[in-house]
Design a protein around this motif. Structure first.
Motif, PDB file in Angstrom:
ATOM      1  N   VAL A  86      65.539  79.935  21.768  1.00 13.38           N
ATOM      2  CA  VAL A  86      64.145  79.510  21.862  1.00 13.38           C
ATOM      3  C   VAL A  86      63.298  80.580  21.190  1.00 13.38           C
ATOM      4  O   VAL A  86      63.222  81.718  21.660  1.00 13.38           O
ATOM      5  N   VAL A  87      62.667  80.224  20.070  1.00 13.22           N
ATOM      6  CA  VAL A  87      61.969  81.209  19.234  1.00 13.22           C
ATOM      7  C   VAL A  87      60.804  81.853  19.968  1.00 13.22           C
ATOM      8  O   VAL A  87      60.596  83.072  19.897  1.00 13.22           O
ATOM      9  N   GLU A  88      60.037  81.043  20.704  1.00 14.41           N
ATOM     10  CA  GLU A  88      58.866  81.564  21.406  1.00 14.41           C
ATOM     11  C   GLU A  88      58.940  81.178  22.882  1.00 14.41           C
ATOM     12  O   GLU A  88      59.340  80.064  23.226  1.00 14.41           O
ATOM     13  N   ALA A  89      58.507  82.101  23.730  1.00 12.96           N
ATOM     14  CA  ALA A  89      58.471  81.829  25.162  1.00 12.96           C
ATOM     15  C   ALA A  89      57.377  80.822  25.480  1.00 12.96           C
ATOM     16  O   ALA A  89      56.467  80.568  24.685  1.00 12.96           O
ATOM     17  N   ASP A  90      57.460  80.258  26.666  1.00 22.29           N
ATOM     18  CA  ASP A  90      56.436  79.337  27.154  1.00 22.29           C
ATOM     19  C   ASP A  90      55.076  80.046  27.134  1.00 22.29           C
ATOM     20  O   ASP A  90      54.967  81.198  27.561  1.00 22.29           O
ATOM     21  N   PRO A  91      54.037  79.383  26.643  1.00 25.44           N
ATOM     22  CA  PRO A  91      52.719  80.033  26.622  1.00 25.44           C
ATOM     23  C   PRO A  91      52.201  80.409  28.007  1.00 25.44           C
ATOM     24  O   PRO A  91      51.424  81.358  28.147  1.00 25.44           O
ATOM     25  N   ASP A  92      52.626  79.677  29.028  1.00 27.55           N
ATOM     26  CA  ASP A  92      52.315  80.071  30.410  1.00 27.55           C
ATOM     27  C   ASP A  92      53.367  81.077  30.852  1.00 27.55           C
ATOM     28  O   ASP A  92      54.387  80.716  31.445  1.00 27.55           O
ATOM     29  N   ARG A  93      53.144  82.314  30.532  1.00 24.67           N
ATOM     30  CA  ARG A  93      54.155  83.359  30.638  1.00 24.67           C
ATOM     31  C   ARG A  93      54.736  83.461  32.051  1.00 24.67           C
ATOM     32  O   ARG A  93      54.001  83.429  33.039  1.00 24.67           O
ATOM     33  N   LYS A 136      60.123  82.676  38.238  1.00 27.57           N
ATOM     34  CA  LYS A 136      60.843  81.453  38.576  1.00 27.57           C
ATOM     35  C   LYS A 136      62.258  81.817  38.986  1.00 27.57           C
ATOM     36  O   LYS A 136      62.909  82.638  38.328  1.00 27.57           O
ATOM     37  N   ILE A 137      62.737  81.181  40.061  1.00 27.86           N
ATOM     38  CA  ILE A 137      64.038  81.501  40.656  1.00 27.86           C
ATOM     39  C   ILE A 137      64.892  80.241  40.671  1.00 27.86           C
ATOM     40  O   ILE A 137      64.421  79.163  41.051  1.00 27.86           O
ATOM     41  N   GLU A 176      68.897  71.795  32.644  1.00 30.13           N
ATOM     42  CA  GLU A 176      67.610  72.231  33.189  1.00 30.13           C
ATOM     43  C   GLU A 176      67.555  73.745  33.307  1.00 30.13           C
ATOM     44  O   GLU A 176      66.522  74.373  33.024  1.00 30.13           O
ATOM     45  N   LEU A 177      68.660  74.349  33.721  1.00 30.71           N
ATOM     46  CA  LEU A 177      68.693  75.805  33.851  1.00 30.71           C
ATOM     47  C   LEU A 177      68.484  76.472  32.501  1.00 30.71           C
ATOM     48  O   LEU A 177      67.702  77.431  32.379  1.00 30.71           O
ATOM     49  N   ALA A 178      69.148  75.973  31.469  1.00 25.39           N
ATOM     50  CA  ALA A 178      69.000  76.558  30.134  1.00 25.39           C
ATOM     51  C   ALA A 178      67.559  76.461  29.654  1.00 25.39           C
ATOM     52  O   ALA A 178      67.038  77.396  29.026  1.00 25.39           O
ATOM     53  N   ALA A 179      66.889  75.347  29.961  1.00 24.27           N
ATOM     54  CA  ALA A 179      65.495  75.179  29.548  1.00 24.27           C
ATOM     55  C   ALA A 179      64.582  76.164  30.263  1.00 24.27           C
ATOM     56  O   ALA A 179      63.667  76.741  29.657  1.00 24.27           O
ATOM     57  N   VAL A 180      64.831  76.377  31.555  1.00 22.41           N
ATOM     58  CA  VAL A 180      64.018  77.331  32.315  1.00 22.41           C
ATOM     59  C   VAL A 180      64.216  78.748  31.794  1.00 22.41           C
ATOM     60  O   VAL A 180      63.250  79.496  31.586  1.00 22.41           O
ATOM     61  N   ILE A 181      65.465  79.124  31.557  1.00 23.61           N
ATOM     62  CA  ILE A 181      65.739  80.470  31.031  1.00 23.61           C
ATOM     63  C   ILE A 181      65.086  80.638  29.663  1.00 23.61           C
ATOM     64  O   ILE A 181      64.426  81.653  29.387  1.00 23.61           O
ATOM     65  N   GLY A 182      65.240  79.641  28.791  1.00 18.80           N
ATOM     66  CA  GLY A 182      64.737  79.756  27.429  1.00 18.80           C
ATOM     67  C   GLY A 182      63.233  79.906  27.345  1.00 18.80           C
ATOM     68  O   GLY A 182      62.708  80.521  26.408  1.00 18.80           O
ATOM     69  N   GLY A 183      62.509  79.364  28.308  1.00 19.68           N
ATOM     70  CA  GLY A 183      61.057  79.460  28.286  1.00 19.68           C
ATOM     71  C   GLY A 183      60.507  80.765  28.816  1.00 19.68           C
ATOM     72  O   GLY A 183      59.307  81.034  28.691  1.00 19.68           O
ATOM     73  N   ALA A 184      61.361  81.593  29.415  1.00 17.35           N
ATOM     74  CA  ALA A 184      60.898  82.823  30.063  1.00 17.35           C
ATOM     75  C   ALA A 184      60.543  83.896  29.045  1.00 17.35           C
ATOM     76  O   ALA A 184      61.080  83.943  27.935  1.00 17.35           O
ATOM     77  N   SER A 185      59.638  84.784  29.449  1.00 13.03           N
ATOM     78  CA  SER A 185      59.286  85.940  28.621  1.00 13.03           C
ATOM     79  C   SER A 185      60.275  87.082  28.813  1.00 13.03           C
ATOM     80  O   SER A 185      60.465  87.891  27.901  1.00 13.03           O
ATOM     81  N   ALA A 226      71.369  84.628  24.852  1.00 15.08           N
ATOM     82  CA  ALA A 226      71.620  83.491  23.963  1.00 15.08           C
ATOM     83  C   ALA A 226      70.349  82.681  23.738  1.00 15.08           C
ATOM     84  O   ALA A 226      70.127  82.146  22.649  1.00 15.08           O
ATOM     85  N   CYS A 227      69.508  82.591  24.765  1.00 14.83           N
ATOM     86  CA  CYS A 227      68.247  81.861  24.635  1.00 14.83           C
ATOM     87  C   CYS A 227      67.176  82.686  23.924  1.00 14.83           C
ATOM     88  O   CYS A 227      66.076  82.182  23.677  1.00 14.83           O
ATOM     89  N   GLY A 228      67.486  83.943  23.627  1.00 12.50           N
ATOM     90  CA  GLY A 228      66.508  84.810  22.986  1.00 12.50           C
ATOM     91  C   GLY A 228      65.606  85.526  23.965  1.00 12.50           C
ATOM     92  O   GLY A 228      64.533  86.016  23.582  1.00 12.50           O
ATOM     93  N   VAL A 229      66.011  85.611  25.221  1.00 11.25           N
ATOM     94  CA  VAL A 229      65.172  86.195  26.270  1.00 11.25           C
ATOM     95  C   VAL A 229      65.605  87.629  26.553  1.00 11.25           C
ATOM     96  O   VAL A 229      66.760  87.867  26.927  1.00 11.25           O
ATOM     97  N   PRO A 230      64.708  88.605  26.387  1.00 11.25           N
ATOM     98  CA  PRO A 230      65.061  89.994  26.688  1.00 11.25           C
ATOM     99  C   PRO A 230      65.289  90.198  28.183  1.00 11.25           C
ATOM    100  O   PRO A 230      64.756  89.444  29.008  1.00 11.25           O
ATOM    101  N   VAL A 231      66.068  91.223  28.514  1.00  5.61           N
ATOM    102  CA  VAL A 231      66.539  91.425  29.880  1.00  5.61           C
ATOM    103  C   VAL A 231      66.096  92.779  30.405  1.00  5.61           C
ATOM    104  O   VAL A 231      66.200  93.796  29.704  1.00  5.61           O
ATOM    105  N   ALA A 232      65.625  92.790  31.646  1.00  6.43           N
ATOM    106  CA  ALA A 232      65.412  94.025  32.401  1.00  6.43           C
ATOM    107  C   ALA A 232      66.403  93.995  33.557  1.00  6.43           C
ATOM    108  O   ALA A 232      66.433  93.024  34.320  1.00  6.43           O
TER     109      ALA A 232
END
Length: 386
Positions: free
Chosen positions: A176-183, A212-213, A245-254, A275-281
């Protein structure tokens, strides 16, 4: 090649997965079948029948396993399920057995089998599995760790000759190139104390970004004591989600938060986020530092919500393309299956493996995995797999 895969029995090998072990086992069986191997998965009921399933135990009978082994009926049902399976495998014609369970009996009885057994170690040592491994002389067994961390943890008990890191289906966790605008931030996994969700909730509150959990509540007491009181306007529990659904939620995260309170053996959720392009802490525990690099994740002092919050702020500034690139390089399931096929080849002898690949077997109505025909391993030198 005829491959028998022995599964963990407490949860079905089917979506939505109870945890990373179930997802890994499903991936292993599915990808090996896709490559033309004849695979039989020995698992609990309600597992995916498309994997070549033989159900050997009802997982609902095992829900209390490990609570009080001396009196627990589930413990004995699990014991007898594995005992019966191992006795039948002694008369089967599988070419190799891949043990993906956490039970002591498959490893303790491995030397009685006519074919080699590959056992993947998915956890740090614990008493029951350690006892079975100490009974195994290793004449026809190879132990594989899912990380260097696991290799080190088991090194005083048994030689772990291979490390094969777990892999994921990169297509099912699309970039997912860009995170959800509602961060928002995301955390997913089994909701149990050792996964440390409460630290993620505290860190997200400190950062000031909604969390989101997703995941199954497997410890209701922990949820009531540590999670429910922290639920508020900044958190949203989505339940145990289906894979898409889980992949979509992860992919939208900042950013993705990973908070193990034990020595995490691998960390499939970290691979999924990347894999979704989401950085990890993440807390710097177990194998997590083996997966993350500075361009895709930030490590924090374990059990410290303030440190995790600081790591999260840094992670929010990382490049999503670099995260995806790390997943492609280090977390692809095809690389995992390549490594296991190469290991099977070394167990059986390259000539036998090559012949099987060139002339695949065609199953027939009488071609049973328990037919008493001669295994390829018969007559070979046990030192090939020592």
């Amino acid at each position: 090649m005829r491959i028998g895969i022995i599964s963990h029995l407490k949860y079905p090998i089917a979506e939505p997965f109870a945890g990373g072990l179930e997802m890994h086992t499903h991936m292993l069986a599915r990808r090996l079948r896709q490559r033309g191997h004849d695979v039989m998965l020995f698992a609990s009921t309600r597992s995916d029948p498309d994997l070549g399933l033989e159900a050997i135990c009802d997982e609902t009978a095992l829900m209390g396993v490990g609570v009080d082994e001396a009196t627990d009926i589930g413990f004995f049902r699990e014991h007898h399920a594995y005992l019966g399976l191992m006795n039948r495998l002694r008369r089967s014609d599988f070419d190799i057995i891949h043990n993906n369970s956490l039970n002591y009996l498959p490893v303790a009885m491995a030397d009685a089998l006519p074919m080699p057994m590959v056992t993947t170690l998915h956890t740090p040592p614990f008493c029951w599995l350690e006892s079975g491994i100490r009974e195994c002389r290793g004449l026809t067994s190879i132990f594989v760790g899912v990380s260097e961390s696991i290799r080190r943890a088991w090194s005083a008990i048994t030689p772990v000759t291979e490390v094969v890191r777990n892999g994921i289906d990169l297509d099912r966790f699309a970039y997912v190139v860009e995170a959800d605008p509602d961060r928002y931030l995301v955390w997913c996994g089994r909701i149990v104390p050792e996964k440390g969700l409460h630290y993620a909730m505290d860190a997200a509150a400190l950062v000031g970004v909604p969390l989101k959990i997703a995941g199954p509540v497997l410890d209701k007491a922990y949820f009531a004591k540590e999670i429910a009181p922290r639920m508020g306007a900044g958190t949203q529990y989505l339940g145990h989600l289906p894979h898409a659904e889980l992949a979509a939620v992860i992919g939208g995260a900042s950013a993705f938060l990973c908070t193990p309170c034990w020595e995490e053996p691998y960390g499939l959720v970290v691979a999924e986020a990347l894999a979704c392009g989401v950085p990890v802490a993440a807390f710097a525990r177990g194998a997590i530092p083996e997966i993350l690099t500075p361009d895709c994740g930030v490590l924090a002092t374990p059990d410290d919500a303030v440190a995790l919050a600081a790591a999260t702020r840094q992670a929010l500034m990382l490049d999503r393309a670099a995260c995806r690139a790390r997943a492609v390089a280090a977390c692809d399931a095809d690389g995992m299956i390549d490594a296991y096929e190469a290991l099977y080849a070394r167990c059986l002898g390259q000539a036998a493996f090559t012949a099987l690949k060139v002339v695949p077997r065609s199953p027939t109505s009488t071609d049973s995995p328990f037919s008493p025909s001669r295994s390829l391993f018969h007559g070979q030198d046990p030192e090939l797999v020592a």
